[in-house]
Motif scaffolding. Structure first.
Motif, PDB file in Angstrom:
ATOM      1  N   ILE A 120      70.742  29.446 121.087  1.00 49.77           N
ATOM      2  CA  ILE A 120      71.113  27.684 121.249  1.00 49.77           C
ATOM      3  C   ILE A 120      72.197  26.879 120.986  1.00 49.77           C
ATOM      4  O   ILE A 120      72.476  26.023 122.187  1.00 49.77           O
ATOM      5  N   LEU A 121      73.607  28.466 121.020  1.00 48.39           N
ATOM      6  CA  LEU A 121      74.631  27.686 121.281  1.00 48.39           C
ATOM      7  C   LEU A 121      75.076  27.680 122.392  1.00 48.39           C
ATOM      8  O   LEU A 121      76.147  27.461 122.415  1.00 48.39           O
ATOM      9  N   GLY A 122      74.837  28.718 123.030  1.00 50.06           N
ATOM     10  CA  GLY A 122      75.434  29.354 124.344  1.00 50.06           C
ATOM     11  C   GLY A 122      76.557  30.115 123.943  1.00 50.06           C
ATOM     12  O   GLY A 122      76.018  30.842 122.860  1.00 50.06           O
ATOM     13  N   ASP A 123      76.849  30.529 124.789  1.00 53.72           N
ATOM     14  CA  ASP A 123      77.859  32.008 124.490  1.00 53.72           C
ATOM     15  C   ASP A 123      79.264  31.439 123.726  1.00 53.72           C
ATOM     16  O   ASP A 123      79.787  31.526 124.562  1.00 53.72           O
ATOM     17  N   ALA A 124      79.615  31.915 122.175  1.00 50.97           N
ATOM     18  CA  ALA A 124      80.187  31.149 121.003  1.00 50.97           C
ATOM     19  C   ALA A 124      81.343  32.896 120.480  1.00 50.97           C
ATOM     20  O   ALA A 124      82.601  32.408 120.625  1.00 50.97           O
ATOM     21  N   GLY A 125      80.297  33.791 121.039  1.00 49.86           N
ATOM     22  CA  GLY A 125      81.122  34.360 120.459  1.00 49.86           C
ATOM     23  C   GLY A 125      81.030  35.409 119.081  1.00 49.86           C
ATOM     24  O   GLY A 125      82.002  36.177 118.614  1.00 49.86           O
ATOM     25  N   ALA A 126      80.247  34.867 118.630  1.00 47.82           N
ATOM     26  CA  ALA A 126      79.872  35.180 116.882  1.00 47.82           C
ATOM     27  C   ALA A 126      79.588  36.410 116.989  1.00 47.82           C
ATOM     28  O   ALA A 126      78.522  36.996 118.442  1.00 47.82           O
ATOM     29  N   PRO A 127      80.054  37.441 116.444  1.00 51.54           N
ATOM     30  CA  PRO A 127      80.832  39.216 116.663  1.00 51.54           C
ATOM     31  C   PRO A 127      79.337  39.458 115.707  1.00 51.54           C
ATOM     32  O   PRO A 127      79.310  40.898 114.960  1.00 51.54           O
ATOM     33  N   TYR A 128      78.415  39.992 116.055  1.00 58.02           N
ATOM     34  CA  TYR A 128      77.235  40.450 115.154  1.00 58.02           C
ATOM     35  C   TYR A 128      77.306  41.807 115.933  1.00 58.02           C
ATOM     36  O   TYR A 128      76.854  42.324 115.000  1.00 58.02           O
ATOM     37  N   ASP A 129      77.503  41.944 116.544  1.00 56.16           N
ATOM     38  CA  ASP A 129      78.260  43.633 116.652  1.00 56.16           C
ATOM     39  C   ASP A 129      78.971  44.324 115.479  1.00 56.16           C
ATOM     40  O   ASP A 129      78.400  45.513 115.029  1.00 56.16           O
ATOM     41  N   TRP A 130      80.085  43.510 115.051  1.00 56.62           N
ATOM     42  CA  TRP A 130      80.377  44.077 113.877  1.00 56.62           C
ATOM     43  C   TRP A 130      79.446  43.237 112.686  1.00 56.62           C
ATOM     44  O   TRP A 130      79.556  44.349 111.661  1.00 56.62           O
ATOM     45  N   GLU A 131      78.557  42.740 112.781  1.00 57.48           N
ATOM     46  CA  GLU A 131      78.083  41.760 110.909  1.00 57.48           C
ATOM     47  C   GLU A 131      76.868  42.656 111.480  1.00 57.48           C
ATOM     48  O   GLU A 131      76.450  43.280 110.048  1.00 57.48           O
TER      49      GLU A 131
END
Length: 379
Positions: free
Chosen positions: A361-372
């Motif tokens: 939906i947002l495109g590649d925003a970079g939200a760090p779900y690997d850390w989350e």
């Protein structure tokens, strides 16, 4: 990715792009839910600071009643972000100073508040004098030095594990301490303050940080990681760390207000999403894990005030999750474009597809779900 999760995420966009069409979002969500085994999901899209799309999918309970945009869902730790927004309004009003020690607000020393464990935390077990250095900013950046909650400590006592303000370690007790300082030091009722400053202000008519009987008419129960249903918990005490009940309609309104900055001065809005303190751990949990060496840390990942900030292909963003055994929520925003995605689910298994959904939906925003989410991100 599973049977293609909509053709390899329909060639997932890699940078800021136009929002996908509603039908494409619906199709992607359907495949994502099937992949996760999710029973219920609510979604909101914020486009340039305005609510652009709200949709619910699946069921709100084991009886098969539909999840609707006005179904009451557990906000879990999204409460922390709403609390932070409330606190920053208090700062704007001159009631609080982010950098004034909480010791200067409290009428007596923190360890002298005996018997508060049932409502707040085990303040009376704290003998470490470093508590006097703790400020609202330190608590909102999860750098007070506490474990997540005192009852997770082997001796069920509150401890300060590092110098306050020196590093990030997620702590619900830290937010509870700031609530305690506000209520004891300022004589305010946090529930009433959040109602007035947030829920009433933004038209969030079906949101509260304490249980309301009218919620029962359209309430989401939940499903755990094994697919076992569990009833919604009625939270009878205001807890800054996580007592919010809300709806996707309501949280969409809050998200739009935050994205557009409505309700805060420009200075405080900038503080909310500012990189306040670098995050130095490989994952969010467990909170007191060892710090990574500088070269191994995730670049641009930092604590904001009540949220986590990151630097990505679209610039600065922030996000916040909310989780318990049957709840999986996430909220991610790109500051420059004022675009956000909100995902609330009454099935914790939904979390396994959130990284893909947000990116679609947002495109590649970079939200760090690997850390989350650690090893569970994208599985």
């Amino acid at each position: 990715m599973a049977p293609v999760l909509l053709a390899a995420a329909l060639a997932l966009p890699s940078a800021a792009v136009a929002r996908p069409k509603d039908a494409a979002i619906d199709a992607y969500v359907a495949q994502a839910m099937a992949k996760a085994g999710s029973q219920g999901l609510a979604l909101a899209v914020i486009d340039d600071g305005r609510v652009a799309y709200v949709k619910t999918y699946g069921k709100r309970n084991a009886q098969g009643d539909p999840l609707t945009p006005d179904t009451v869902m557990y906000g879990a730790s999204l409460t922390k972000a709403v609390f932070a927004w409330t606190v920053l309004q208090m700062v704007d009003d001159g009631l609080l100073d982010l950098d004034r020690p909480i010791a200067e607000y409290l009428p007596r020393p923190l360890p002298e508040y005996v018997g508060q464990a049932n409502r707040y935390s085990a303040w009376d077990t704290l003998s470490d004098e470093r508590w006097r250095k703790i400020t609202p900013r330190i608590l909102l950046t999860h750098s007070g030095g506490f474990a997540n909650f005192y009852w997770l400590e082997p001796d069920r006592k509150l401890h300060i594990h590092f110098d306050p303000g020196s590093r990030y370690a997620y702590s619900g007790d830290g937010l509870m301490l700031l609530q305690f300082a506000i209520e004891q030091g300022l004589g305010l009722d946090l529930g009433l303050e959040m109602q007035r400053r947030v829920f009433d202000r933004y038209g969030m008519k079906t949101s509260s940080v304490i249980w309301r009987p009218d919620f029962a008419t359209n309430l989401a129960d939940g499903w755990d990681k094994d697919g076992k249903p569990e009833p919604h918990d009625q939270r009878g005490k205001v807890r800054a760390a996580g007592s919010l009940d809300t709806t996707i309609n309501d949280f969409a309104r809050f998200s739009a207000a935050v994205a557009s900055g409505e309700g805060l001065s420009p200075k405080m809005r900038a503080e909310f999403a500012k990189a306040q303190l670098p995050i130095t751990t490989a994952t969010q949990f467990p909170p007191l894990q060892d710090e990574l060496p500088p070269a191994a840390r995730k670049k641009g990942l930092a604590a904001g005030l009540g949220v986590v900030t990151f630097e990505g292909p679209q610039g600065r963003g922030f996000f916040k999750g909310g989780h318990n055994d049957v709840t999986g929520n996430t909220w991610a925003c790109v500051d420059k474009t004022r675009d956000c995605v909100v995902l609330l689910s009454n099935d914790v298994r939904s979390e396994t597809v959130y990284a893909d959904l947000v990116r679609f939906i947002l495109g590649d925003a970079g939200a760090p779900y690997d850390w989350e989410y650690g090893d569970q991100a994208g599985k």
